[in-house]
Enzyme design. Structure first.
Site, PDB file in Angstrom:
ATOM      1  CG  ASP A  14      -1.980   1.052   1.193  1.00  0.00           C
ATOM      2  OD1 ASP A  14      -2.152   1.672   0.132  1.00  0.00           O
ATOM      3  OD2 ASP A  14      -2.649   1.262   2.223  1.00  0.00           O
ATOM      4  CG  ASP A 108      -3.573   3.837  -3.284  1.00  0.00           C
ATOM      5  OD1 ASP A 108      -4.473   3.089  -3.698  1.00  0.00           O
ATOM      6  OD2 ASP A 108      -3.688   4.548  -2.275  1.00  0.00           O
ATOM      7  CD  GLU A 109      -5.514  -0.934  -1.203  1.00  0.00           C
ATOM      8  OE1 GLU A 109      -5.107  -1.671  -0.289  1.00  0.00           O
ATOM      9  OE2 GLU A 109      -6.555  -0.262  -1.118  1.00  0.00           O
TER      10      GLU A 109
END
Length: 367
Positions: A14, A108-109
């Protein structure tokens, strides 16, 4: 019970305050300062906040007005999804150096299954550390990671040493880790469910594990089975490189509330055009069109219609949205309109269900 399936090595990566960190990286003058992405103006909403802003209580989904009240020095920056997408692709390419089993959750993860990895590394923890170092060296951003035997525990573990850290839950530590875990940190337990659990004396994983399957299903419906199994370390969801998209949507919040359908039609045309573009870009079509209406008092209403055929044409989407708008009278003036397309023509591949596994035995497995 001895597990007849190999325990997997799962990493959840993350990025730390991704949108805000990209803005600070691109503009060094913003480094170390409290910033919020989006949220500008009297009606804006914060999309993301830097860690400097979070110290003041600023967080995503908060109104810009409240954010500036909490942090008078807050700096607002515009969203830049083209830039975020560009950075996300560079990060994802790093992941692919280690495994093809990468399941993005967002820009983003992502989850990575490194049980069998390209470099033959025996340690998932060392892989996670190397990935984080490469992201910082090659991209300029920091990331956090959680490492464990399944996606659920890896995701929970990822929050333990944020920002710019990682946490590993080894197979032999899983049950104790879950027993000590605050119920609010269980992925899938939201604020409302947590309050309901508190009323029933469930505050930790240990309390949750003490409840029978029948009890949990009686009080929490279908989610009861999920809670029963995850607190025992059982979560067999595989890392799926090609996640099936279930819907596509676009929406707009207006600077001034709209009280007439005539003014809304122009807005709907722009929204329908954006939905159509996204459908074409992803090479999908859908049957179910949903109109989202948020009123000035923040009440939310949705109206849906399922067509007999798949569509992605702007004209059809717009005409259907218009029909839905005129379907009922409006309750109040409108601050937001949105159109979503679901029931898409994406066919998931059938896979054999995994057998239930447990972590009641310690295996010679290097994390």
């Amino acid at each position: 019970m001895i597990n007849d399936l190999p325990i997997r090595k799962i990493i959840h990566v993350d990025m730390d305050a991704f949108y805000a960190s990209v803005a600070q990286m691109d503009n060094p003058d913003l480094k170390g300062k409290p910033i919020a992405v989006g949220g500008g103006g009297t009606r804006g909403v914060v999309s993301a906040a830097s860690y400097e802003a979070r110290k003041f209580g600023v967080k995503s989904a908060m109104s810009g007005r409240l954010a500036i009240k909490l942090c008078p020095e807050l700096i607002f920056v515009k969203t830049d999804f083209e830039r975020y997408t560009e950075i996300s692709k560079r990060i994802r390419n790093i992941f692919f150096d280690y495994t093809e089993l990468v399941e993005p959750l967002s820009l983003d993860e992502a989850y990575l299954d490194v049980t069998e990895n390209k470099l033959g590394f025996p340690s998932a923890s060392l892989i996670a550390e190397e990935i984080r170092q490469r992201i910082f060296r090659e991209v300029g951003l920091t990331a956090s990671a959680g490492i464990s035997i399944n996606k659920f525990i890896a995701k929970v573990a990822c929050d333990y040493n944020k920002p710019n850290g990682q946490h590993t839950v080894n197979p032999e530590d899983v049950l104790q880790f879950l027993a000590d875990l605050d119920i609010r940190k269980f992925y899938g337990v939201g604020k409302v469910t947590a309050e309901k659990m508190y009323l029933k004396g469930i505050f930790t994983g240990k309390d949750l594990k003490a409840k029978s399957l029948d009890y949990l299903e009686d009080h929490f419906g279908k989610s009861g089975s999920y809670y029963y199994h995850v607190v025992r370390g059982i979560h067999n969801s595989e890392v799926r490189p090609n996640r099936i998209r279930k819907s596509l949507a676009a929406e707009r919040t207006f600077n001034e509330n709209l009280s007439s359908e005539i003014f809304m039609l122009e807005k709907l045309e722009h929204i329908a055009e954006e939905v159509s573009k996204r459908l074409h870009k992803n090479n999908v079509s859908g049957k179910t069109i949903t109109l989202k209406i948020k009123y000035s008092d923040f009440t939310l209403q949705t109206r849906s219609k399922t067509l007999a055929y798949f569509v992605r044409d702007k004209a059809i989407i717009l005409e259907t949205a218009k029909d839905l708008l005129y379907q009922n009278t409006l309750n109040n003036s409108v601050r937001l309109l949105g159109i979503s397309m679901s029931n898409l023509n994406t066919k998931p591949q059938k896979t054999e269900p995994l057998k239930e596994n447990t972590v009641s035995v310690q295996l010679q497995f290097k994390f």
